[in-house]
Design a protein around this motif. Structure first.
Motif, PDB file in Angstrom:
ATOM      1  N   ASP A 103       0.827  -1.224   0.000  1.00 13.25           N
ATOM      2  CA  ASP A 103       0.000   0.000   0.000  1.00 13.25           C
ATOM      3  C   ASP A 103       0.849   1.258   0.000  1.00 13.25           C
ATOM      4  N   CYS A 104       2.121   1.126   0.419  1.00 15.19           N
ATOM      5  CA  CYS A 104       2.995   2.316   0.477  1.00 15.19           C
ATOM      6  C   CYS A 104       4.264   2.019  -0.310  1.00 15.19           C
ATOM      7  N   PRO A 105       4.135   1.875  -1.638  1.00 20.02           N
ATOM      8  CA  PRO A 105       5.321   1.529  -2.441  1.00 20.02           C
ATOM      9  C   PRO A 105       6.312   2.683  -2.487  1.00 20.02           C
ATOM     10  N   ILE A 106       7.564   2.350  -2.750  1.00 19.84           N
ATOM     11  CA  ILE A 106       8.575   3.394  -2.909  1.00 19.84           C
ATOM     12  C   ILE A 106       8.523   3.857  -4.363  1.00 19.84           C
ATOM     13  N   LEU A 107       7.999   5.034  -4.581  1.00 12.74           N
ATOM     14  CA  LEU A 107       7.954   5.575  -5.947  1.00 12.74           C
ATOM     15  C   LEU A 107       9.016   6.675  -6.017  1.00 12.74           C
ATOM     16  N   PRO A 108       9.621   6.883  -7.176  1.00  7.66           N
ATOM     17  CA  PRO A 108      10.594   7.984  -7.294  1.00  7.66           C
ATOM     18  C   PRO A 108       9.931   9.305  -6.890  1.00  7.66           C
TER      19      PRO A 108
END
Ligand SMILES: CN(c1ccc(C(=O)NO)cc1)S(=O)(=O)c1ccc(-c2ccccn2)s1
Ligand SMILES: [Zn+2]
Length: 379
Positions: A103-108
């Motif tokens: 639910d809280c992905p690491i996006l750039p």
């Protein structure tokens, strides 16, 4: 002294502060869980001519020092590092460390987004502390699930906690009220052991429903016992019952706790028509809750939160912004860039659905009585 403001912060300017910049909207548009929501919200507020009545204040990113006033240094450094890595360099990091997955992905750029949201909420809180206004608004804040060292529930940084910590530098007692569909667990956890911050959350509480906390008997610990208030509700609740429980519980909370400042999280995922499909509220119902809090004439910070039907969330927060300004709005959505979001009726109002309400009057009565008994211990 009933009419006198409870703190010695005299408000020099009755303009409502509204934290905004195009860069901030763009960041929120791209990286928040609901793409495009930020510009729809701002677009409707602007289309109704409300930005002219507001004092627009540009946000600045929160510093590492500000972020680590609550979050752990390890977590913030990890978030910043992971956010800076380009996709190809990054080994596919699905480690659940720090909750940065699913639910809280690491996006750039997620660090810049989270730091700007936190900075916006801190900017709003600072305006209240400096007596620049009585009400300050950041509709793109309100990320109430983030924990000290863990992202959770679409929340990377807990901006309500950072604001409350900042307000506590100036006000001895701060009341946090969370009207999002989901329990404000991250804020409750942060202040469960202190009587200096009272957290009050109305939310859906049911088997298997995220985050699973917020039962009525969870009332805080140690010196914080009875300074955590949870109002667990079931699917299908409508405005009248919701306001009835809000009015009874929050009025008793205010009169017994006598806060000096208020942070109000107004997540719109309880609205009729939201994809969450749980509560059956309308902006009028939340508006009655807001009215009660504004009548206290205390320094008040308004934050957003959930809200997954873009048009209805914009309808809700635009209606609430107008209410703070004492303006009534024409029912037809004005022509503007996002006009098509509001079909087929193109009206500002949201009607309740005809869904089953699982909150019997007896249940509501029992919840009110139990909360009231607990509040009797608050002084
Ligand atoms: C991660 N989850 C959260 C967490 C927090 C929120 C929230 O709004 N908190 O305030 C919403 C969903 S979750 O597991 O419950 C869901 C993910 C996607 C969900 C969904 C998506 C579409 C329709 C209904 N539900 S629920
Ligand atoms: Zn929510």
């Amino acid at each position: 002294d009933v009419l006198a403001p409870r703190s010695d912060v005299v408000c020099r300017n009755d303009k409502v502060v509204f934290v905004h910049s195009q860069m901030y909207v763009d960041l929120c548009n791209n990286l928040a869980k609901v793409p495009g929501r930020a510009s729809a919200v701002h677009g409707l507020i602007e289309a109704y001519g409300l930005t002219k009545e507001l004092r627009l204040v540009e946000p600045r990113p929160a510093t590492v020092a500000e972020l680590t006033s609550f979050h752990s240094t390890d977590y913030i450094h990890h978030l910043r590092k992971a956010s800076a890595e380009e996709d190809e360099e990054k080994d596919i990091d699905v480690s659940e460390e720090f909750g940065l997955c699913y639910d809280c992905p690491i996006l750039p750029g997620v660090y810049e987004y989270a730091a700007m949201v936190a900075g916006a909420t801190l900017t709003a809180a600072q305006c209240l502390i400096d007596g620049e206004c009585q009400v300050a608004i950041n509709w793109h804040g309100g990320w109430h699930h983030a924990k000290k060292d863990e992202a959770s529930g679409f929340c990377y940084v807990n901006d309500p906690v950072l604001a409350i910590l900042r307000l506590r530098e100036r006000f001895s007692k701060v009341l946090y009220i969370d009207l999002d569909l989901h329990h404000g667990d991250g804020v409750e956890d942060a202040f469960c052991c202190t009587s200096r911050v009272m957290t009050l959350s109305l939310h859906k509480f049911d088997t298997g429903f995220f985050p699973g906390t917020g039962d009525i008997q969870d009332t805080g610990m140690g010196r914080g016992r009875y300074y955590t208030v949870n109002v667990p509700l079931r699917d299908g609740i409508q405005d009248s019952q919701y306001f009835s429980v809000f009015n009874k519980v929050v009025s008793q909370t205010e009169s017994s706790y006598r806060p000096e400042a208020v942070v109000l999280q107004l997540g719109a995922d309880g609205m009729s028509g939201d994809p969450m499909g749980c509560f059956n509220l309308t902006p009028q119902g939340l508006g009655r809750c807001l009215e009660l809090v504004l009548d206290w004439k205390l320094p008040t910070l308004l934050l957003g939160g959930g809200g997954y039907h873009v048009g209805n969330t914009a309808r809700c927060w635009t209606s609430l912004t107008a209410q703070v300004l004492g303006k009534s709005l024409p029912p037809d959505i004005p022509e503007h860039e996002h006009f098509t979001e509001y079909g087929p009726d193109y009206e500002l109002g949201i009607s309740p659905g005809n869904r089953v309400n699982h909150n019997s009057d007896e249940y509501i009565e029992e919840v009110i009585n139990t909360v009231s008994e607990n509040l009797a211990h608050v002084m």
